[in-house]
Design a protein around this motif. Structure first.
Motif: not given
Lengths: 299, 276
Positions: A106, A109-113, A140, B173, B176-178, B264-267
């Motif tokens: 994750r 692709n920056r779903l998390d940092d 993803f 998500e 967002l991932a796209l 940063a567009l994270q949930l």
């Protein structure tokens, strides 16, 4: 810059020797990103609209991870990971449950940092890319396939709207993505609930391919599929990587799958990399008894 | 016992006074309800009794306050009363949520202020043409009805949005991932929250006058107004509430959803009391 991998590392609590070598080799590249993260700098508010950066080409590394650490709910799930992910290859992330495989994926692709450390994508820090542009280049595929409302066509055209290359014919592009994911065009007008699990996962792959990614991250894509369907999906993945020069980073619980599909394997345990290298070497030459025992469970 | 049912022709001329003795008879119905609750062991008898006493005390207080405000006839007292109503309604709307953030309190308050303020201004200047502009006889009951409906709608919208975002985490998500924006990723959640908040209003518009007679219209008729005048007011109220509810829910959902995403567009669900 040629990457070297050492098959086995000293132990769970030691940093991977190879990764240290790689880190030294990439010192110049990493220093800037590390200082950015260490200073506590946060992504700025306008991150989503950051102007695009030109994508570097002809690099051997898709990703470089430098001392990456991630904490969730007070638990360290990724613990000082250093790793290089070469372009155009299939990398399998394996390890027992709770090893941090999905958490690591994750981050890519920056779903998390991460809470600390640096991740470089094509030699630049992830935070230097506009996040939407990064995600279009780093697709993803989730463990449980997610169908958006509407038909297969709606799913693909949504992805095309988000990140399709300008000037391409939408129908042509969708047909190409379906062909790459080995899906029958007859499924175009089917709703999500009319598809099997394997078909949904292939639609998810096709959808991810609509934005023309360089990297495909796959989080246990076959976990809900029967062995035959899973094997066919892995064959598709191999072909995609080979023909599209696509870098694939794949989390899998099925060690046999990692062995047959991937070029390189990374073994994680309690958030740390305990072994990495070519899949043949990792599965063939690992001598650490605990890692060996884990790897042998899948044979 | 008071004879409330009057013919339409005589309604506007006859207002039956309800004495304290008459109210004591009405209290008999609460005693029946309490008796049923005790008989069935519902554990509600005490709450019902306290609720009945609170109804008497609260309405008496409000009655005396309104008499005071009407008598003094000052614009600042009317505005203060409206603000008090808004603050209490905002706290009530947000109080239903678990682990409420100050941000949600602010979002709900601002949404209700804007929607209720705009609707009241619209109605009082274009429809009812209240004179003077602060006439408490109109502004206070109209605002009360607007705020009451926006309070419920804001609570439903915020609660439903939070639960939709949690339930649709995987879908969001995946968007967002796209490379989707947060607006695109949360579109379905927002749509569902808006639907849930608006459905009671839509249903109310569908059945008004057929299944139920609205409280305001009933009150006007009981107070001696012509039923034809009462229905006109009721139509105004129905449209006014629909508009205010739509504006409130739109502001709440569109603003509140932003709080579920990082720059940063994270949930992020942890800050909303849900497991990520």
């Amino acid at each position: 810059m040629r990457l070297k991998y050492i098959v086995e590392l000293k132990g769970v609590l030691k940093l991977p020797i190879l990764s240290k070598v790689c880190a030294v080799e990439r010192c110049g590249l990493i220093k800037e990103e590390t200082s950015h993260m260490a200073s506590g700098a946060q992504p700025y508010d306008g991150e989503a609209t950051r102007p695009p950066l030109p994508m570097p080409t002809n690099l051997t590394s898709a990703f470089t991870l430098k001392e990456v650490r991630q904490v969730k709910a007070g638990i360290t799930v990724v613990d000082v990971v250093e790793l290089d992910i070469p372009t155009g290859e299939i990398i399998a992330l394996v390890g027992p449950s709770g090893a941090g495989k999905t958490s690591l994926l994750r981050l890519l692709n920056r779903l998390d940092d991460p809470v600390s450390g640096a991740i470089l994508y094509r030699a630049r820090g992830l935070t230097q890319y506009p996040v939407q542009e990064l995600r279009r280049k780093v697709g993803f595929v989730f463990q449980t396939p997610v169908m958006f409302p509407g038909t297969v066509r709606d799913n693909l055209s949504m992805a095309l709207t988000l990140g399709g290359e300008p000037g391409t014919d939408p129908d042509e592009r969708m047909a190409a993505a379906l062909a790459l994911a080995e899906l029958d065009c007859a499924l175009y007008d089917r709703e999500g609930d009319q598809l099997s699990g394997g078909q949904k996962q292939r639609v998810n792959i096709a959808r991810a391919l609509m934005t023309s990614p360089d990297v495909l991250l796959m989080d246990e894509p076959t976990s809900a599929l029967d062995p035959e369907t899973a094997e066919r999906l892995m064959e598709t993945t191999r072909r995609l990587s080979r023909e599209q020069h696509l870098t694939v980073v794949m989390v899998t619980h099925r060690l046999s799958e990692a062995r047959r599909t991937s070029d390189r394997t990374v073994v994680l345990e309690r958030g740390r990399v305990v072994a990495c290298g070519s899949t043949v070497d990792v599965f063939g030459s690992t001598t650490n008894p605990r890692i060996r025992a884990f790897l042998d469970t899948g044979t | 016992m008071p004879h409330f049912v009057q013919s339409a022709a005589t309604a506007s001329r006859s207002i039956v006074d309800v004495s304290w003795f008459d109210l004591a008879w009405a209290f008999g119905l609460i005693l029946i309800a309490i008796g049923i609750a005790r008989w069935q062991g519902l554990g509600l008898a005490q709450s019902m009794f306290i609720g009945a006493i609170r109804t008497i005390v609260q309405l008496m207080l409000v009655g005396y306050v309104l008499v005071y405000i009407f008598a003094l006839d000052r614009w600042y007292l009317v505005v203060a009363a409206l603000l008090c109503m808004l603050i209490v309604a905002t706290k009530a709307a947000v109080g239903r949520q678990h682990g409420v953030s100050r941000r949600l309190l602010m979002i709900t308050g601002v949404a209700m202020l804007l929607a209720s303020g705009f609707t009241l201004l619209y109605i009082s200047t274009l429809v009812v043409r209240v004179a003077p502009w602060y006439n408490p006889q109109y502004l206070i009951p109209l605002f009360g009805m607007i705020v009451g409906s926006t309070m419920n709608a804001a609570a439903i919208a915020a609660e439903r949005l939070a639960s939709e975002v949690v339930a649709r985490q995987a879908e969001i998500e995946a968007y967002l991932a796209l490379g989707a924006t947060y607006q695109q990723a949360s579109q379905q959640s927002v749509r569902q929250a808006l639907r849930a908040a608006l459905i009671p209003t839509v249903n109310g518009l569908m059945v008004v006058g057929i299944v139920t007679l609205p409280g305001m219209m009933t009150g006007q008729i009981l107070a001696g107004s012509s039923p034809l005048m009462a229905i006109r007011y009721q139509i105004v109220v129905a449209f006014m509430q629909a508009g205010a509810v739509a504006i409130t829910t739109a502001i709440v959902t569109l603003w509140y959803r932003r709080t579920f995403f990082t720059p940063a567009l994270q949930l992020k669900l942890q800050t909303h009391g849900a497991a990520a």
